[in-house]
Design an enzyme around this catalytic site. Structure first.
Site, PDB file in Angstrom:
ATOM      1  CG  HIS A 122      58.079 -81.663 -18.318  1.00 41.55           C
ATOM      2  ND1 HIS A 122      58.005 -81.065 -19.560  1.00 41.55           N
ATOM      3  CD2 HIS A 122      56.854 -81.490 -17.750  1.00 41.55           C
ATOM      4  CE1 HIS A 122      56.794 -80.569 -19.742  1.00 41.55           C
ATOM      5  NE2 HIS A 122      56.074 -80.814 -18.661  1.00 41.55           N
ATOM      6  CG  ASP A 202      62.676 -78.865 -15.457  1.00 42.92           C
ATOM      7  OD1 ASP A 202      62.238 -77.801 -14.970  1.00 42.92           O
ATOM      8  OD2 ASP A 202      61.924 -79.744 -15.938  1.00 42.92           O
ATOM      9  CD  GLN A 205      56.426 -79.313 -11.053  1.00 44.01           C
ATOM     10  OE1 GLN A 205      55.871 -79.038  -9.997  1.00 44.01           O
ATOM     11  NE2 GLN A 205      55.798 -79.296 -12.212  1.00 44.01           N
ATOM     12  CE  LYS A 228      55.323 -76.282 -14.383  1.00 47.84           C
ATOM     13  NZ  LYS A 228      54.029 -76.917 -14.643  1.00 47.84           N
ATOM     14  CB  CYS A 368      54.921 -83.388 -20.344  1.00 44.62           C
ATOM     15  SG  CYS A 368      53.636 -82.423 -21.153  1.00 44.62           S
TER      16      CYS A 368
END
Length: 411
Positions: A122, A202, A205, A228, A368
């Site tokens: 991302h 990251d 998610q 999220k 993104c």
């Protein structure tokens, strides 16, 4: 434990809506999940009952607000098996990535060093580091993606063999391909070549949809975002080894994050507070704690099992349609709930508009992740992303909308 989707949906007020006369089918949770009533109640309770600023106040409201704010930190630390002293609360995962870029990468990497990233990042986990490389002259190396949408770990070994990689940033679950990356394996590969390499992940998610242990992953930095994972917008976190935070200078300065200030010298507060300048996100922290409580009541193992089965069903349904190309791993076991696809002869934005008329909410565009789009050979995709309130009854409206779109644009 299995999820009772029909009961869960009752916890989310927005899911009782209709769009254009159709039942709302929300398939955009990779962008932002919906918010359950307990989270709305927690934030409302702060504003109605405990509205105050945090930390230094000695009256009851200030103490209540401080407990709510720090309770969000504690809840997140417990969820991801981390030391709460290493949980820095930020506005979102993007700010957390920038904190790492400014407070560690820019202070430590120089010309002759290398930074390792991947071809599926991302922009939030890529642009801050690319920007730093332009200023400082260190090299950026990219782990390529295999044809089935996974990281090429053999190529990764070659990329780090010279020992120059001092920082590696990798996404845990791709927001486009859905790929679940073995970040512990990536960490082992880079540290075999350079034991001092810092590994940054990251997890925006990943944490919403599966159990995650920061300690077991063996990484140095891990970023998350509340919106999220059934929480509010405006709050995220950098999770780090406390001793690493102690060695870093703050990214933002001002109030709250200081210990002493004179015209001659400024000293920083203890971690994690030295990275939290100004009035923080108090209501959002209360909402985050409530969201974490909600997820834990369902069981993240159960959430993962539900998404895995539902993803398999959706993949089968999408692949049954002529002209639909699905990107990412073929097996549901290798991926999270994000499914990106293209439809022959129809632009993704037209697909999204047509699906909206059927009450189906999906994301369209580059998500993104423009470098990944170029690798896939497309300008944009349609992305349907599944979560705990989705069920098999959400598949047919998606398929009906896609069939209608193909017929309409084939005229």
């Amino acid at each position: 434990m299995t999820l009772d989707v029909q009961t869960i949906r009752k916890d989310f007020p927005v899911l009782s809506r209709e769009l254009h006369g159709n039942r709302l089918v929300y398939l955009d949770s990779a962008a932002s999940s919906q918010t359950p009533q307990p989270v709305l109640d927690a934030m409302d309770r702060y504003y109605r009952w405990s509205r105050s600023n945090v930390h230094r106040g000695v009256y009851a409201l200030a103490e209540e607000a401080t407990d709510l704010y720090e309770g969000g930190r504690t809840a997140l630390a417990d969820l991801v098996d981390a030391d709460r002293r290493g949980v820095v609360l930020t506005k979102n995962a993007t700010e957390a990535c920038n904190l790492v870029a400014y407070s560690w990468v820019r202070r430590n990497l120089r010309e002759g060093d290398a930074l390792l990233t991947t071809g599926m990042e991302h922009h939030a986990n890529l642009v801050p580091f690319l920007h730093a490389s332009k200023d400082l002259g260190f090299e950026v190396r990219q782990i390529p993606i295999t044809e089935d949408g996974q990281l090429d770990l053999d190529a990764a070994r070659d990329l780090v063999a010279d020992g120059k990689v001092r920082f590696a940033g990798v996404v845990h679950v791709s927001n486009v391909l859905g790929t679940i990356n073995d970040v512990a394996a990536v960490a082992a590969i880079v540290r075999e070549a350079n034991p001092d390499c810092i590994v940054h992940v990251d997890g925006a998610q990943a944490v919403p949809q599966m159990p995650v242990s920061f300690r077991d992953l063996g990484v140095d930095f891990y970023v998350v975002t509340g919106h999220k994972m059934c929480g509010p917008t405006g709050i995220g976190a950098l999770i780090a080894r406390p001793e690493l935070l102690e060695s870093m200078d703050p990214f933002l300065t001002g109030g709250e994050m200081i210990r002493e200030v004179s015209f001659e010298e400024v000293t920083w507060n203890e971690v994690p507070h030295k990275f939290e300048a100004g009035t923080p996100m108090i209501a959002e922290a209360a909402g985050l704690a409530a969201a974490i409580g909600y997820l834990r009541s369902l069981g993240l193992g159960a959430v993962r099992a539900h998404e895995r089965q539902l993803t398999a069903t959706f993949l089968e349904g999408l692949r049954s349609l002529d002209g639909v190309s699905v990107h990412g791993p073929a097996e549901a076991a290798l991926r999270g709930g994000a499914i990106s696809f293209t439809v022959d002869g129809v632009h993704p934005h037209d697909i999204g508009a047509m699906l909206d008329q059927h009450g189906v909410c999906v994301r369209v565009g580059h998500h993104c992740a423009k470098p990944l789009m170029r690798t896939l050979g497309v300008n944009a995709t349609v992305r349907a992303s599944l979560y705990l309130y989705n069920g098999e009854d959400d598949l047919q409206p998606l398929l009906d909308g896609l069939t209608a779109a193909r017929k309409f644009f084939a005229r």
